[in-house]
Design a protein around this motif. Structure first.
Motif, PDB file in Angstrom:
ATOM      1  N   CYS A 167       0.846  -1.187   0.000  1.00  0.00           N
ATOM      2  CA  CYS A 167       0.000   0.000   0.000  1.00  0.00           C
ATOM      3  C   CYS A 167       0.885   1.241   0.000  1.00  0.00           C
ATOM      4  O   CYS A 167       1.810   1.360   0.808  1.00  0.00           O
ATOM      5  CB  CYS A 167      -0.932   0.010   1.212  1.00  0.00           C
ATOM      6  N   GLN A 174       3.991   4.958   4.435  1.00  0.00           N
ATOM      7  CA  GLN A 174       3.563   4.881   5.825  1.00  0.00           C
ATOM      8  C   GLN A 174       2.310   4.022   6.015  1.00  0.00           C
ATOM      9  O   GLN A 174       1.950   3.679   7.135  1.00  0.00           O
ATOM     10  CB  GLN A 174       3.317   6.283   6.405  1.00  0.00           C
ATOM     11  N   TYR A 175       1.665   3.633   4.903  1.00  0.00           N
ATOM     12  CA  TYR A 175       0.481   2.769   4.981  1.00  0.00           C
ATOM     13  C   TYR A 175       0.786   1.368   4.479  1.00  0.00           C
ATOM     14  O   TYR A 175      -0.114   0.627   4.094  1.00  0.00           O
ATOM     15  CB  TYR A 175      -0.663   3.374   4.151  1.00  0.00           C
ATOM     16  N   SER A 176       2.060   0.980   4.477  1.00  0.00           N
ATOM     17  CA  SER A 176       2.441  -0.326   3.936  1.00  0.00           C
ATOM     18  C   SER A 176       1.935  -1.479   4.785  1.00  0.00           C
ATOM     19  O   SER A 176       1.915  -2.622   4.341  1.00  0.00           O
ATOM     20  CB  SER A 176       3.967  -0.410   3.820  1.00  0.00           C
ATOM     21  N   ARG A 222      -1.123  -1.895   5.643  1.00  0.00           N
ATOM     22  CA  ARG A 222      -2.491  -2.217   5.238  1.00  0.00           C
ATOM     23  C   ARG A 222      -2.496  -3.207   4.077  1.00  0.00           C
ATOM     24  O   ARG A 222      -1.621  -3.178   3.216  1.00  0.00           O
ATOM     25  CB  ARG A 222      -3.240  -0.953   4.811  1.00  0.00           C
ATOM     26  N   HIS A 248      -8.012  -2.780   2.778  1.00  0.00           N
ATOM     27  CA  HIS A 248      -8.017  -1.556   3.573  1.00  0.00           C
ATOM     28  C   HIS A 248      -7.184  -0.438   2.948  1.00  0.00           C
ATOM     29  O   HIS A 248      -7.029   0.625   3.551  1.00  0.00           O
ATOM     30  CB  HIS A 248      -7.494  -1.840   4.987  1.00  0.00           C
ATOM     31  N   CYS A 249      -6.613  -0.699   1.774  1.00  0.00           N
ATOM     32  CA  CYS A 249      -5.799   0.329   1.107  1.00  0.00           C
ATOM     33  C   CYS A 249      -6.722   1.222   0.280  1.00  0.00           C
ATOM     34  O   CYS A 249      -6.742   1.182  -0.961  1.00  0.00           O
ATOM     35  CB  CYS A 249      -4.735  -0.328   0.236  1.00  0.00           C
ATOM     36  N   ASP A 257      -4.693  10.193   2.038  1.00  0.00           N
ATOM     37  CA  ASP A 257      -3.813  10.579   3.130  1.00  0.00           C
ATOM     38  C   ASP A 257      -4.221  11.971   3.610  1.00  0.00           C
ATOM     39  O   ASP A 257      -4.183  12.936   2.828  1.00  0.00           O
ATOM     40  CB  ASP A 257      -2.366  10.585   2.652  1.00  0.00           C
ATOM     41  N   LEU A 274      -4.564   6.746  -1.566  1.00  0.00           N
ATOM     42  CA  LEU A 274      -3.909   5.465  -1.309  1.00  0.00           C
ATOM     43  C   LEU A 274      -4.149   4.529  -2.480  1.00  0.00           C
ATOM     44  O   LEU A 274      -5.256   4.469  -3.025  1.00  0.00           O
ATOM     45  CB  LEU A 274      -4.450   4.848  -0.019  1.00  0.00           C
TER      46      LEU A 274
END
Length: 585
Positions: A9, A13-15, A17, A21-22, A26, A33
């Motif tokens: 993802c 910083q959202y890796s 997920r 949920h991606c 942001d 995302l």
């Protein structure tokens, strides 16, 4: 094993997920995302080869390995240490491809270099003139003529000479040089006032010691002999520059200290192994110079291509920065040099290979790259790094292999050294010049093929001089110098075990008042040591050296021409004398 498993993802910083949920935006950057694959992956054969090529170059391979260790199926987020067995996969690949296959590639390059060298009967990257220059330097280094000095009669100068000629004196100077470097290493930023004062006092002491060394050597050897050595010139220059520091003058203290560190190179004179390494680098300079120009051409071609292909790409978060881009020729050359050294070159490739999948706004930011980025960087690494840089290594290894090869001199190195020893007898001070009157006797004492092997007829003498074709120079030699040579030659012949085939009495009057020309009483035709050595090496042992010595037209007299004119003059004078006697009778 890793196909479709490098998805994550984005932003980073959202890796954590997964695909489900991606979604969303942001809140900080306002960026949407999205579920994307990493730039280096194993989704197909081409992508896998591209990824493994980077691993083989050992640049950023650890990040790829950790990504494989954390890889999960397509819908899942990366999971830490999920595939620990992947570490073995990458280690085996590095051992086979990086340590073995790439070195075989280097071996093929060096093997072809050696083949070209043997076909060209020399170096594959040197012109004929450069090869001759290298051979000349090798010959001078193996058969040197060190300038000698006249022992002084003054008792003070004699004591100074005995001191500087002592091995303990040289060892003490070396220890002082090491001590000087240690004191220079003590200096640091923010040091105390006591430390600064101590270092200043030590600096003054070292300056006085080195000044005393120069004074003693000048007193012992004489300034002319002292100044004839390059290292003495370097020492004397540093002493002259350092002396004003004692008086408080600031002439760039840091620069002078840097020069004083250069004294450590005096170790080259005493260590034969260091001499070999240093001489190897000197002999490699012509080839390295030519290779550098060839590599500059390769760099320039790729820089022009890089500016044309990637010049529109602005700085981005994927690898292109202020000084690492292709927006102009200067930055392109710097970037390619970074790629050639293998320092994080994958960042430059990623920064020039941005797609809409990686950044949907790349067209608006002017950061989208062409599809030829991978071909550009991979081809440059193959030709610019694996080929060109390894040729530098091949050149140096070539000269290391030839450093101790006596066959380079045609197997006649001992005969050349014997000829040098005989030259020293007729040139006791090693000035590098022997008058033509003495050259006949010099060559008579040298055995063939570099000499005549004894007294011979005028015909054979002229034939030999015509073969070697040595030039003569009009040199200024004083009568004092010739008288000194007479004395020292006689002394050398009395203590030399080599058998002489002509009388010692005749050798003592080689240089008499008739030696000089009446028109120029202080000048005499002489033969030069280096020119004669090069000529003998070329004519006798077929050693490839240049014989164009570049002497003036006014002094353009060859040895055989001079002897022919002299014999004609002698014959004419004797004939005139006979005619006059008949007329008087």
């Amino acid at each position: 094993m890793f196909g479709g498993m490098f998805y994550t993802c984005f932003p980073e910083q959202y890796s954590y997920r997964d695909l489900e949920h991606c979604q969303g935006v942001d809140p900080i950057s306002g960026e949407e995302l999205r579920w994307v694959t990493q730039p280096l992956n194993f989704d197909d054969v081409i992508q896998a080869m591209n990824t493994l090529f980077q691993v083989a170059t050992m640049s950023g391979w650890a990040d790829i390995m950790y990504a494989a260790v954390n890889a999960t199926p397509y819908e899942k987020a990366p999971e830490e240490d999920r595939n620990k067995w992947a570490i073995g996969y990458f280690l085996i690949f590095i051992a086979i491809c990086s340590f073995f296959a790439l070195n075989l590639f280097v071996g093929v390059v060096i093997d072809n270099f050696q083949r070209l060298k043997s076909e060209m009967e020399g170096s594959a990257f040197m012109t004929t003139e450069q090869q001759q220059w290298v051979n000349q330097q090798k010959l001078i280094a193996r058969i040197p003529l060190t300038r000698q000095y006249v022992p002084p009669t003054n008792p003070i100068r004699k004591r100074a000479l005995d001191l500087v000629d002592n091995d303990l004196f040289e060892i003490c100077i070396m220890l002082i040089i090491f001590l000087n470097i240690i004191f220079m290493m003590i200096q640091s930023y923010g040091q105390s006032a006591e430390t600064t004062y101590t270092l200043e006092i030590a600096n003054w002491i070292f300056i006085l010691v080195f000044t005393l060394e120069a004074i003693l050597k000048i007193m012992g050897y004489g300034f002319y002999v002292y100044w004839s050595q390059a290292w003495n010139k370097f020492d004397f220059t540093i002493v002259i520059i350092s002396l004003p520091m004692i008086l408080g003058a600031n002439l760039g203290t840091s620069v002078i200290r840097v020069f004083r560190v250069g004294r450590i190179f005096k170790l080259i004179k005493r260590a034969k192994s260091l001499q070999k390494y240093f001489q190897t680098l000197v002999y490699s300079l012509p080839s390295l110079w030519n290779l550098a120009f060839l590599m500059l051409v390769v760099f320039f071609i790729y820089a022009v291509l890089g500016v044309g292909m990637f010049g529109h790409i602005q700085d981005n978060d994927f690898g292109l920065q202020q000084h690492a881009n292709f927006q102009n020729i200067g930055n392109a050359l710097l970037s390619l040099f970074r790629v050639a050294t293998g320092d994080a070159w994958e960042e430059l490739r990623t920064g020039t290979d941005i797609t809409l999948e990686m950044d949907p706004q790349c067209e608006e930011k002017s950061t989208c790259g062409p599809h030829m980025s991978r071909t550009f960087f991979i081809s440059f690494i193959i030709f610019g790094t694996l080929c060109m840089l390894e040729l530098f290594l091949a050149v140096i290894l070539e000269n290391f292999g030839n450093a101790d090869d006596e066959q380079e001199f045609g197997g006649l190195l001992r005969e050349m050294l014997l000829w040098r020893d005989v030259w020293k007898i007729y040139d006791p001070l090693s000035t590098g010049f022997v008058p033509v009157f003495a050259f006949e006797y010099l060559m008579s004492e040298v055995p063939p093929p570099f000499g005549l092997g004894g007294p011979t007829t005028r015909y054979k003498l002229m034939k030999f001089f015509l073969k070697i074709n040595v030039p003569c120079h009009l040199k200024k030699l004083t009568r004092r110098d010739l008288i000194l040579r007479n004395t020292m030659i006689t002394r050398c012949k009395m203590i030399t075990p080599v058998k002489r085939r002509f009388s010692r009495k005749r050798s003592t009057i080689l240089f008499d008042k008739k030696t000089f020309d009446d028109k120029e009483p202080n000048r005499i035709y002489c033969v030069n040591f280096t020119e004669t050595l090069m000529t003998l090496a070329k004519k006798v042992s077929s050693f490839n050296v240049q014989l164009d010595f570049g002497y003036n037209d006014k002094e353009k007299y060859m040895l055989h021409e001079w002897y022919a004119v002299k014999h004609i003059q002698d014959a004419w004078r004797s004939k005139v004398a006979i005619i006059r006697k008949k007329e008087e009778a």
